[in-house]
Design an enzyme around this catalytic site. Structure first.
Site, PDB file in Angstrom:
ATOM      1  N   SER A 115      36.112  64.154  33.171  1.00  0.00           N
ATOM      2  CA  SER A 115      34.966  64.400  32.281  1.00  0.00           C
ATOM      3  C   SER A 115      34.705  63.158  31.435  1.00  0.00           C
ATOM      4  O   SER A 115      35.610  62.360  31.185  1.00  0.00           O
ATOM      5  CB  SER A 115      35.246  65.589  31.361  1.00  0.00           C
ATOM      6  OG  SER A 115      36.283  65.272  30.443  1.00  0.00           O
ATOM      7  N   LYS A 116      33.439  63.023  31.008  1.00  0.00           N
ATOM      8  CA  LYS A 116      33.112  61.950  30.060  1.00  0.00           C
ATOM      9  C   LYS A 116      33.223  62.560  28.675  1.00  0.00           C
ATOM     10  O   LYS A 116      32.249  63.092  28.129  1.00  0.00           O
ATOM     11  CB  LYS A 116      31.712  61.398  30.318  1.00  0.00           C
ATOM     12  CG  LYS A 116      31.442  60.095  29.573  1.00  0.00           C
ATOM     13  CD  LYS A 116      30.167  59.439  30.064  1.00  0.00           C
ATOM     14  CE  LYS A 116      29.883  58.140  29.308  1.00  0.00           C
ATOM     15  NZ  LYS A 116      30.843  57.083  29.643  1.00  0.00           N
ATOM     16  N   ALA A 117      34.433  62.510  28.122  1.00  0.00           N
ATOM     17  CA  ALA A 117      34.744  63.206  26.880  1.00  0.00           C
ATOM     18  C   ALA A 117      35.117  62.209  25.784  1.00  0.00           C
ATOM     19  O   ALA A 117      35.881  61.262  26.027  1.00  0.00           O
ATOM     20  CB  ALA A 117      35.899  64.175  27.106  1.00  0.00           C
TER      21      ALA A 117
END
Length: 248
Positions: A115-117
């Site tokens: 994820s792009k977290a």
């Protein structure tokens, strides 16, 4: 996302990733993807940004101050601003200098690495700050197995014998620019290998470069003692990437 000459590059792919990341992080975006896409376009017009950067952000509301936040609202904001290349033209021509970070990319069993977290960028910020304090432009991060992973906010590629090598994206983000570069290379009959590489692999590499929405394609001149003086393949890919943008 980046916007070039009033055209947003790969908007659908970026919005799809936004929703995928939100799902992984147990966030329910209260708008349809089509709505977010349309608002993103409108923001660029409103801000009068012809060439710049767009950043949508999704976060939990402040209704609950606890580990469990299931009842908190999901909020969305979209920012857009003029932003030239991440590194100056002079820096790009010379290539940037990297140093090895003491921080490592975590195992997918320890963090939602696909994820792009925001939380995953904490060790990236620490790594980049330390590198800059020591006179470098960025840091190279290994993964939890001591294989080469990526830079602090960009994927990394290497060139050896006119072939391209890049770490397998199984514990860090498979960037959209990374995917684009691989597609460009294969379209031009250039062999691309995705595998696990340790630091010894760098000994005989001719070129190295970073890819990402912010850095686009940026040559790397050195990673500590390892030097990369050639630019032939990198320059070719930069030219092809610009064609891709122009014809998008």
């Amino acid at each position: 996302l980046r916007i070039y000459d009033e055209k947003i590059f790969k908007l659908r792919e970026h919005i799809d990733r936004l929703y995928k990341s939100a799902s992984i992080l147990d966030l329910d975006i209260p708008f349809k993807p089509e709505t977010i896409s349309e608002i993103t376009k409108q923001i660029t017009i409103k801000q009068k940004v012809k060439n710049g950067y767009i950043r949508p952000v999704v976060w939990r509301g402040s209704e609950m101050m606890a580990i469990s936040a299931l009842k908190a609202t999901t909020n969305v904001a979209i920012a857009c601003w003029e932003w030239p290349s991440y590194f100056s033209p002079e820096k790009l021509l010379k290539g940037i200098k990297l140093t090895l970070s003491k921080w490592k990319r975590p195992s997918p069993e320890s963090a939602p690495t696909d994820s792009k977290a925001a939380g995953l960028y904490m060790i990236c910020s620490l790594s980049k700050h330390e590198a800059e304090k020591d006179g470098y432009d960025d840091a190279l991060m290994l993964d939890y197995r001591d294989y080469i992973a990526e830079a602090t906010g960009a994927n990394i590629f290497f060139v050896k014998n006119k072939k391209i090598f890049t770490p397998k994206a199984d514990c860090f983000l498979n960037g959209i620019t990374r995917q684009t570069v691989i597609e460009i290379a294969k379209k031009n009959k250039i062999e691309v290998f995705e595998d696990y590489y340790d630091l010894d692999f760098l000994k005989h590499c001719d070129e190295a470069f970073l890819t990402g929405t912010a850095v686009e394609i940026t040559p790397v001149s050195s990673i500590d003692k390892f030097k990369f003086e050639k630019r032939e393949m990198t320059k070719f890919l930069i030219d092809e990437f610009h064609k891709e943008i122009k014809n998008y």
